[in-house]
Design a protein around this motif. Structure first.
Motif, PDB file in Angstrom:
ATOM      1  N   THR A 169       0.858  -1.173   0.000  1.00  0.00           N
ATOM      2  CA  THR A 169       0.000   0.000   0.000  1.00  0.00           C
ATOM      3  C   THR A 169       0.897   1.226   0.000  1.00  0.00           C
ATOM      4  OG1 THR A 169      -0.087   0.172   2.405  1.00  0.00           O
ATOM      5  CG2 THR A 169      -1.772  -1.210   1.333  1.00  0.00           C
ATOM      6  N   ARG A 170       0.345   2.388  -0.291  1.00  0.00           N
ATOM      7  CA  ARG A 170       1.125   3.629  -0.273  1.00  0.00           C
ATOM      8  C   ARG A 170       1.735   3.848   1.108  1.00  0.00           C
ATOM      9  NH1 ARG A 170      -1.040   8.967  -2.830  1.00  0.00           N
ATOM     10  NH2 ARG A 170       0.872   9.086  -3.987  1.00  0.00           N
ATOM     11  N   GLU A 171       0.959   3.592   2.153  1.00  0.00           N
ATOM     12  CA  GLU A 171       1.446   3.798   3.517  1.00  0.00           C
ATOM     13  C   GLU A 171       2.606   2.848   3.834  1.00  0.00           C
ATOM     14  OE1 GLU A 171      -1.864   3.464   2.746  1.00  0.00           O
ATOM     15  OE2 GLU A 171      -2.227   5.625   2.895  1.00  0.00           O
ATOM     16  N   GLN A 172       2.505   1.594   3.375  1.00  0.00           N
ATOM     17  CA  GLN A 172       3.585   0.643   3.618  1.00  0.00           C
ATOM     18  C   GLN A 172       4.847   1.024   2.835  1.00  0.00           C
ATOM     19  OE1 GLN A 172       1.436  -2.815   2.298  1.00  0.00           O
ATOM     20  NE2 GLN A 172       1.222  -3.607   4.400  1.00  0.00           N
ATOM     21  N   GLY A 173       4.658   1.436   1.596  1.00  0.00           N
ATOM     22  CA  GLY A 173       5.806   1.782   0.757  1.00  0.00           C
ATOM     23  C   GLY A 173       6.526   3.030   1.204  1.00  0.00           C
ATOM     24  N   LEU A 174       5.784   3.997   1.688  1.00  0.00           N
ATOM     25  CA  LEU A 174       6.395   5.269   2.094  1.00  0.00           C
ATOM     26  C   LEU A 174       6.547   5.383   3.603  1.00  0.00           C
ATOM     27  CD1 LEU A 174       4.478   7.671  -0.326  1.00  0.00           C
ATOM     28  CD2 LEU A 174       6.747   6.684  -0.610  1.00  0.00           C
ATOM     29  N   GLY A 175       6.248   4.315   4.325  1.00  0.00           N
ATOM     30  CA  GLY A 175       6.288   4.358   5.784  1.00  0.00           C
ATOM     31  C   GLY A 175       7.649   4.664   6.371  1.00  0.00           C
ATOM     32  N   GLY A 176       8.721   4.344   5.683  1.00  0.00           N
ATOM     33  CA  GLY A 176      10.066   4.580   6.202  1.00  0.00           C
ATOM     34  C   GLY A 176      10.623   5.943   5.856  1.00  0.00           C
ATOM     35  N   ALA A 177       9.854   6.761   5.150  1.00  0.00           N
ATOM     36  CA  ALA A 177      10.343   8.082   4.746  1.00  0.00           C
ATOM     37  C   ALA A 177      10.489   8.976   5.973  1.00  0.00           C
ATOM     38  CB  ALA A 177       9.387   8.718   3.748  1.00  0.00           C
ATOM     39  N   PRO A 178      11.526   9.797   6.020  1.00  0.00           N
ATOM     40  CA  PRO A 178      11.724  10.663   7.186  1.00  0.00           C
ATOM     41  C   PRO A 178      10.638  11.724   7.339  1.00  0.00           C
ATOM     42  CG  PRO A 178      13.387  11.097   5.516  1.00  0.00           C
ATOM     43  CD  PRO A 178      12.594   9.922   5.051  1.00  0.00           C
ATOM     44  N   ALA A 179      10.063  12.198   6.244  1.00  0.00           N
ATOM     45  CA  ALA A 179       9.008  13.209   6.320  1.00  0.00           C
ATOM     46  C   ALA A 179       8.091  13.063   5.114  1.00  0.00           C
ATOM     47  CB  ALA A 179       9.614  14.608   6.353  1.00  0.00           C
ATOM     48  N   MET A 180       6.790  13.281   5.337  1.00  0.00           N
ATOM     49  CA  MET A 180       5.812  13.192   4.251  1.00  0.00           C
ATOM     50  C   MET A 180       4.855  14.371   4.346  1.00  0.00           C
ATOM     51  SD  MET A 180       4.872   9.167   3.888  1.00  0.00           S
ATOM     52  CE  MET A 180       3.555   9.624   2.826  1.00  0.00           C
ATOM     53  N   ARG A 181       4.326  14.784   3.173  1.00  0.00           N
ATOM     54  CA  ARG A 181       3.308  15.826   3.121  1.00  0.00           C
ATOM     55  C   ARG A 181       2.398  15.516   1.941  1.00  0.00           C
ATOM     56  NH1 ARG A 181       5.988  21.051   2.877  1.00  0.00           N
ATOM     57  NH2 ARG A 181       6.310  20.526   0.709  1.00  0.00           N
ATOM     58  N   ASP A 182       1.122  15.458   2.175  1.00  0.00           N
ATOM     59  CA  ASP A 182       0.120  15.194   1.140  1.00  0.00           C
ATOM     60  C   ASP A 182       0.394  13.903   0.369  1.00  0.00           C
ATOM     61  OD1 ASP A 182      -1.160  17.612   1.812  1.00  0.00           O
ATOM     62  OD2 ASP A 182       0.095  18.737   0.390  1.00  0.00           O
ATOM     63  N   GLY A 183       0.916  12.882   1.052  1.00  0.00           N
ATOM     64  CA  GLY A 183       1.168  11.598   0.409  1.00  0.00           C
ATOM     65  C   GLY A 183       2.470  11.522  -0.369  1.00  0.00           C
ATOM     66  N   PHE A 184       3.326  12.537  -0.249  1.00  0.00           N
ATOM     67  CA  PHE A 184       4.606  12.557  -0.948  1.00  0.00           C
ATOM     68  C   PHE A 184       5.744  12.659   0.059  1.00  0.00           C
ATOM     69  CE2 PHE A 184       1.570  14.292  -3.984  1.00  0.00           C
ATOM     70  CZ  PHE A 184       1.838  13.521  -5.103  1.00  0.00           C
ATOM     71  N   VAL A 185       6.907  12.164  -0.328  1.00  0.00           N
ATOM     72  CA  VAL A 185       8.089  12.268   0.519  1.00  0.00           C
ATOM     73  C   VAL A 185       8.625  13.692   0.426  1.00  0.00           C
ATOM     74  CG1 VAL A 185      10.447  11.432   0.869  1.00  0.00           C
ATOM     75  CG2 VAL A 185       8.665   9.841   0.165  1.00  0.00           C
ATOM     76  N   VAL A 186       8.964  14.276   1.554  1.00  0.00           N
ATOM     77  CA  VAL A 186       9.527  15.623   1.606  1.00  0.00           C
ATOM     78  C   VAL A 186      11.041  15.486   1.720  1.00  0.00           C
ATOM     79  CG1 VAL A 186       9.617  17.794   2.885  1.00  0.00           C
ATOM     80  CG2 VAL A 186       7.469  16.522   2.737  1.00  0.00           C
ATOM     81  N   VAL A 187      11.756  16.155   0.815  1.00  0.00           N
ATOM     82  CA  VAL A 187      13.218  16.123   0.832  1.00  0.00           C
ATOM     83  C   VAL A 187      13.747  17.543   0.896  1.00  0.00           C
ATOM     84  CG1 VAL A 187      13.397  13.951  -0.436  1.00  0.00           C
ATOM     85  CG2 VAL A 187      13.367  16.093  -1.691  1.00  0.00           C
ATOM     86  N   ARG A 188      15.001  17.662   1.289  1.00  0.00           N
ATOM     87  CA  ARG A 188      15.653  18.963   1.357  1.00  0.00           C
ATOM     88  C   ARG A 188      15.849  19.506  -0.049  1.00  0.00           C
ATOM     89  NH1 ARG A 188      20.952  20.528   1.093  1.00  0.00           N
ATOM     90  NH2 ARG A 188      21.659  18.398   0.965  1.00  0.00           N
ATOM     91  N   ASN A 189      15.656  20.785  -0.235  1.00  0.00           N
ATOM     92  CA  ASN A 189      15.825  21.434  -1.532  1.00  0.00           C
ATOM     93  C   ASN A 189      17.312  21.489  -1.858  1.00  0.00           C
ATOM     94  OD1 ASN A 189      15.974  23.130  -3.730  1.00  0.00           O
ATOM     95  ND2 ASN A 189      14.401  24.498  -2.989  1.00  0.00           N
ATOM     96  N   VAL A 190      17.699  20.928  -2.996  1.00  0.00           N
ATOM     97  CA  VAL A 190      19.099  20.932  -3.410  1.00  0.00           C
ATOM     98  C   VAL A 190      19.354  21.830  -4.615  1.00  0.00           C
ATOM     99  CG1 VAL A 190      19.559  18.637  -2.482  1.00  0.00           C
ATOM    100  CG2 VAL A 190      18.782  18.870  -4.833  1.00  0.00           C
ATOM    101  N   MET A 191      18.323  22.487  -5.109  1.00  0.00           N
ATOM    102  CA  MET A 191      18.462  23.314  -6.311  1.00  0.00           C
ATOM    103  C   MET A 191      18.716  24.782  -5.995  1.00  0.00           C
ATOM    104  SD  MET A 191      18.304  21.052  -8.591  1.00  0.00           S
ATOM    105  CE  MET A 191      18.214  21.983 -10.089  1.00  0.00           C
ATOM    106  N   GLY A 192      18.842  25.127  -4.731  1.00  0.00           N
ATOM    107  CA  GLY A 192      19.187  26.499  -4.389  1.00  0.00           C
ATOM    108  C   GLY A 192      18.017  27.406  -4.142  1.00  0.00           C
ATOM    109  N   GLY A 193      16.788  26.947  -4.296  1.00  0.00           N
ATOM    110  CA  GLY A 193      15.629  27.766  -4.033  1.00  0.00           C
ATOM    111  C   GLY A 193      15.265  27.727  -2.555  1.00  0.00           C
ATOM    112  N   GLU A 194      14.158  28.347  -2.230  1.00  0.00           N
ATOM    113  CA  GLU A 194      13.713  28.351  -0.847  1.00  0.00           C
ATOM    114  C   GLU A 194      12.950  27.075  -0.546  1.00  0.00           C
ATOM    115  OE1 GLU A 194      11.604  31.836   0.302  1.00  0.00           O
ATOM    116  OE2 GLU A 194      12.916  33.154  -0.832  1.00  0.00           O
ATOM    117  N   ASP A 195      13.168  26.525   0.654  1.00  0.00           N
ATOM    118  CA  ASP A 195      12.390  25.366   1.099  1.00  0.00           C
ATOM    119  C   ASP A 195      10.999  25.817   1.453  1.00  0.00           C
ATOM    120  OD1 ASP A 195      14.427  23.554   0.803  1.00  0.00           O
ATOM    121  OD2 ASP A 195      15.160  23.773   2.856  1.00  0.00           O
ATOM    122  N   GLU A 196      10.019  24.972   1.160  1.00  0.00           N
ATOM    123  CA  GLU A 196       8.646  25.306   1.525  1.00  0.00           C
ATOM    124  C   GLU A 196       8.304  24.686   2.839  1.00  0.00           C
ATOM    125  OE1 GLU A 196       5.768  24.588  -1.498  1.00  0.00           O
ATOM    126  OE2 GLU A 196       7.086  25.289  -3.049  1.00  0.00           O
TER     127      GLU A 196
END
Length: 98
Positions: free
Chosen positions: A71-98
């Protein structure tokens, strides 16, 4: 014999690879690349018609079986942070983090 690679092509490839080539390096690099590409071009003249390729014998494969996946919850359960069903990662492109 016509040159296989010229300065313009070298500059284009260097820009694609984001490499800076100084003018004193360019002649040596062109010569080295010309030699390498010349050797590669020689490979096309080799007669390989008598070479027999050995492939592994095909055996009977198992039939495909449909099984339930994660399931989506099982597959993404180990992610350090999630928002709206997506994994949240640190911005590496130089823009502002949301």
């Amino acid at each position: 014999m016509a040159a296989i690679i010229d300065s313009k092509t070298l500059e284009h490839v260097a820009s694609l690879a984001r490499l800076e080539i100084s003018p004193d390096q360019e002649d040596k690099l062109l010569n080295d690349l010309e030699n390498i590409l010349g050797y590669v071009a020689q490979l096309t003249s080799i007669d390989t018609s008598s070479v027999v390729t050995k492939r592994p014998a095909m055996t009977e494969l198992r039939p495909d079986e449909v099984i339930d996946g994660l399931t989506r919850e099982q597959g993404l359960g180990g992610a350090p942070a999630m928002r709206d069903g997506f994994v949240v990662v640190r911005n590496v492109m130089g823009g502002e983090d949301e």
